[in-house]
Design a protein around this motif. Structure first.
Motif, PDB file in Angstrom:
ATOM      1  N   CYS A 129       0.840  -1.184   0.000  1.00 56.03           N
ATOM      2  CA  CYS A 129       0.000   0.000   0.000  1.00 56.03           C
ATOM      3  C   CYS A 129       0.887   1.249   0.000  1.00 56.03           C
ATOM      4  O   CYS A 129       1.967   1.251   0.609  1.00 56.03           O
ATOM      5  N   TYR A 130       0.420   2.285  -0.676  1.00 49.44           N
ATOM      6  CA  TYR A 130       1.134   3.555  -0.596  1.00 49.44           C
ATOM      7  C   TYR A 130       0.121   4.697  -0.477  1.00 49.44           C
ATOM      8  O   TYR A 130      -1.050   4.535  -0.808  1.00 49.44           O
ATOM      9  N   ALA A 131       0.630   5.808   0.022  1.00 49.38           N
ATOM     10  CA  ALA A 131      -0.204   6.999   0.138  1.00 49.38           C
ATOM     11  C   ALA A 131       0.659   8.229  -0.101  1.00 49.38           C
ATOM     12  O   ALA A 131       1.816   8.276   0.330  1.00 49.38           O
ATOM     13  N   VAL A 132       0.097   9.194  -0.766  1.00 47.55           N
ATOM     14  CA  VAL A 132       0.760  10.478  -0.998  1.00 47.55           C
ATOM     15  C   VAL A 132       0.198  11.436   0.044  1.00 47.55           C
ATOM     16  O   VAL A 132      -0.964  11.841  -0.046  1.00 47.55           O
ATOM     17  N   VAL A 133       1.025  11.772   1.020  1.00 48.61           N
ATOM     18  CA  VAL A 133       0.546  12.413   2.244  1.00 48.61           C
ATOM     19  C   VAL A 133       1.235  13.751   2.478  1.00 48.61           C
ATOM     20  O   VAL A 133       2.452  13.875   2.328  1.00 48.61           O
ATOM     21  N   VAL A 134       0.433  14.725   2.888  1.00 48.77           N
ATOM     22  CA  VAL A 134       0.982  15.952   3.455  1.00 48.77           C
ATOM     23  C   VAL A 134       0.923  15.778   4.968  1.00 48.77           C
ATOM     24  O   VAL A 134      -0.166  15.660   5.540  1.00 48.77           O
ATOM     25  N   ALA A 135       2.074  15.716   5.599  1.00 51.14           N
ATOM     26  CA  ALA A 135       2.136  15.526   7.042  1.00 51.14           C
ATOM     27  C   ALA A 135       2.384  16.862   7.729  1.00 51.14           C
ATOM     28  O   ALA A 135       2.812  17.837   7.104  1.00 51.14           O
ATOM     29  N   THR A 136       2.117  16.883   9.003  1.00 51.76           N
ATOM     30  CA  THR A 136       2.314  18.100   9.802  1.00 51.76           C
ATOM     31  C   THR A 136       3.747  18.592   9.665  1.00 51.76           C
ATOM     32  O   THR A 136       4.694  17.824   9.850  1.00 51.76           O
ATOM     33  N   GLY A 137       3.897  19.853   9.337  1.00 52.24           N
ATOM     34  CA  GLY A 137       5.224  20.433   9.203  1.00 52.24           C
ATOM     35  C   GLY A 137       5.832  20.322   7.817  1.00 52.24           C
ATOM     36  O   GLY A 137       6.880  20.927   7.560  1.00 52.24           O
ATOM     37  N   ASP A 138       5.222  19.548   6.942  1.00 49.12           N
ATOM     38  CA  ASP A 138       5.741  19.404   5.583  1.00 49.12           C
ATOM     39  C   ASP A 138       5.143  20.474   4.665  1.00 49.12           C
ATOM     40  O   ASP A 138       3.986  20.859   4.818  1.00 49.12           O
ATOM     41  N   TYR A 139       5.925  20.888   3.693  1.00 47.31           N
ATOM     42  CA  TYR A 139       5.442  21.873   2.731  1.00 47.31           C
ATOM     43  C   TYR A 139       4.856  21.231   1.487  1.00 47.31           C
ATOM     44  O   TYR A 139       4.180  21.904   0.704  1.00 47.31           O
ATOM     45  N   TYR A 140       5.132  19.940   1.296  1.00 42.83           N
ATOM     46  CA  TYR A 140       4.629  19.257   0.120  1.00 42.83           C
ATOM     47  C   TYR A 140       4.371  17.799   0.463  1.00 42.83           C
ATOM     48  O   TYR A 140       4.805  17.299   1.503  1.00 42.83           O
ATOM     49  N   ALA A 141       3.657  17.126  -0.425  1.00 41.03           N
ATOM     50  CA  ALA A 141       3.282  15.736  -0.181  1.00 41.03           C
ATOM     51  C   ALA A 141       4.464  14.800  -0.429  1.00 41.03           C
ATOM     52  O   ALA A 141       5.293  15.042  -1.307  1.00 41.03           O
ATOM     53  N   LEU A 142       4.513  13.746   0.354  1.00 46.73           N
ATOM     54  CA  LEU A 142       5.534  12.715   0.227  1.00 46.73           C
ATOM     55  C   LEU A 142       4.863  11.364   0.072  1.00 46.73           C
ATOM     56  O   LEU A 142       3.731  11.165   0.515  1.00 46.73           O
ATOM     57  N   ASN A 143       5.591  10.426  -0.542  1.00 45.04           N
ATOM     58  CA  ASN A 143       5.086   9.061  -0.671  1.00 45.04           C
ATOM     59  C   ASN A 143       5.467   8.243   0.555  1.00 45.04           C
ATOM     60  O   ASN A 143       6.625   8.241   0.977  1.00 45.04           O
ATOM     61  N   TYR A 144       4.495   7.546   1.098  1.00 49.40           N
ATOM     62  CA  TYR A 144       4.722   6.631   2.216  1.00 49.40           C
ATOM     63  C   TYR A 144       4.267   5.245   1.798  1.00 49.40           C
ATOM     64  O   TYR A 144       3.293   5.093   1.047  1.00 49.40           O
ATOM     65  N   TRP A 145       4.969   4.229   2.329  1.00 48.96           N
ATOM     66  CA  TRP A 145       4.697   2.852   1.948  1.00 48.96           C
ATOM     67  C   TRP A 145       4.470   1.977   3.171  1.00 48.96           C
ATOM     68  O   TRP A 145       5.092   2.181   4.231  1.00 48.96           O
ATOM     69  N   GLY A 146       3.581   0.998   3.011  1.00 52.74           N
ATOM     70  CA  GLY A 146       3.446  -0.037   4.014  1.00 52.74           C
ATOM     71  C   GLY A 146       4.496  -1.113   3.795  1.00 52.74           C
ATOM     72  O   GLY A 146       5.254  -1.076   2.816  1.00 52.74           O
ATOM     73  N   LYS A 147       4.525  -2.092   4.687  1.00 55.69           N
ATOM     74  CA  LYS A 147       5.521  -3.156   4.590  1.00 55.69           C
ATOM     75  C   LYS A 147       5.074  -4.284   3.682  1.00 55.69           C
ATOM     76  O   LYS A 147       5.881  -5.131   3.302  1.00 55.69           O
ATOM     77  N   GLY A 148       3.791  -4.309   3.357  1.00 52.23           N
ATOM     78  CA  GLY A 148       3.293  -5.313   2.426  1.00 52.23           C
ATOM     79  C   GLY A 148       2.584  -6.462   3.111  1.00 52.23           C
ATOM     80  O   GLY A 148       2.826  -6.775   4.280  1.00 52.23           O
ATOM     81  N   THR A 149       1.696  -7.083   2.351  1.00 53.00           N
ATOM     82  CA  THR A 149       0.990  -8.275   2.822  1.00 53.00           C
ATOM     83  C   THR A 149       0.999  -9.295   1.684  1.00 53.00           C
ATOM     84  O   THR A 149       0.780  -8.952   0.518  1.00 53.00           O
ATOM     85  N   LEU A 150       1.275 -10.544   2.030  1.00 56.08           N
ATOM     86  CA  LEU A 150       1.441 -11.587   1.020  1.00 56.08           C
ATOM     87  C   LEU A 150       0.098 -12.181   0.630  1.00 56.08           C
ATOM     88  O   LEU A 150      -0.688 -12.597   1.495  1.00 56.08           O
ATOM     89  N   VAL A 151      -0.129 -12.238  -0.672  1.00 57.04           N
ATOM     90  CA  VAL A 151      -1.297 -12.909  -1.230  1.00 57.04           C
ATOM     91  C   VAL A 151      -0.794 -14.089  -2.061  1.00 57.04           C
ATOM     92  O   VAL A 151       0.014 -13.909  -2.976  1.00 57.04           O
ATOM     93  N   THR A 152      -1.266 -15.271  -1.710  1.00 61.11           N
ATOM     94  CA  THR A 152      -0.878 -16.485  -2.437  1.00 61.11           C
ATOM     95  C   THR A 152      -2.131 -17.132  -3.006  1.00 61.11           C
ATOM     96  O   THR A 152      -3.071 -17.440  -2.253  1.00 61.11           O
ATOM     97  N   VAL A 153      -2.150 -17.319  -4.321  1.00 56.72           N
ATOM     98  CA  VAL A 153      -3.291 -17.941  -4.989  1.00 56.72           C
ATOM     99  C   VAL A 153      -2.827 -19.293  -5.514  1.00 56.72           C
ATOM    100  O   VAL A 153      -2.028 -19.383  -6.451  1.00 56.72           O
ATOM    101  N   SER A 154      -3.312 -20.334  -4.870  1.00 56.18           N
ATOM    102  CA  SER A 154      -2.840 -21.673  -5.203  1.00 56.18           C
ATOM    103  C   SER A 154      -3.859 -22.705  -4.767  1.00 56.18           C
ATOM    104  O   SER A 154      -4.562 -22.527  -3.769  1.00 56.18           O
ATOM    105  N   SER A 155      -3.924 -23.792  -5.522  1.00 56.99           N
ATOM    106  CA  SER A 155      -4.792 -24.902  -5.146  1.00 56.99           C
ATOM    107  C   SER A 155      -4.014 -25.942  -4.341  1.00 56.99           C
ATOM    108  O   SER A 155      -4.578 -26.949  -3.915  1.00 56.99           O
TER     109      SER A 155
END
Length: 121
Positions: A95-121
């Motif tokens: 997951c990612y988000a383009v966020v304006v955080a407190t004290g920032d003058y412009y938006a930055l990209n933030y990322w999650g650590k990820g979640t594994l999806v496995t599709v298998s029989s």
């Protein structure tokens, strides 16, 4: 400062469904874009879908008609409903988000650590 936490990954059979969630927290002033990338073993990271704060979406051709993104702006959370899953959807979903955080003058990209999806029989 800003954290993104994904949940909802797991093992599912081909044709099945999963719903991923990603919650953003921290010193957030506003969130512009939110979305999902995925990275399969041995492959480059690829964009899956994005959604703007106004609800406009952009899907990769490979997931159109099967995946649906939605967003709860009040909760700073984005969801990914994945239906008709295929083995080739197997990947770590980030997951990612383009966020304006407190004290920032412009938006930055933030990322999650990820979640594994496995599709298998």
């Amino acid at each position: 400062q800003v954290q993104l936490v994904e949940s909802g990954g797991g093992l599912v059979q081909p044709g099945g469904s999963l719903r991923l969630s990603c919650a953003a927290s921290g010193s957030i002033v506003s969130i512009n874009m939110m979305g999902w990338y995925r990275q399969a073993p041995g492959k480059q990271r690829e964009a899956v879908v994005a959604i703007t704060s106004g609800g406009n979406t952009n899907y990769a051709d490979s997931v159109k008609g099967r995946f649906t993104i939605s967003r709860d702006n009040a909760k700073n959370t984005v969801y990914l409903q994945m239906n008709s899953l295929k083995p080739e959807d197997t990947a770590v979903y980030l997951c990612y988000a383009v966020v304006v955080a407190t004290g920032d003058y412009y938006a930055l990209n933030y990322w999650g650590k990820g979640t594994l999806v496995t599709v298998s029989s």
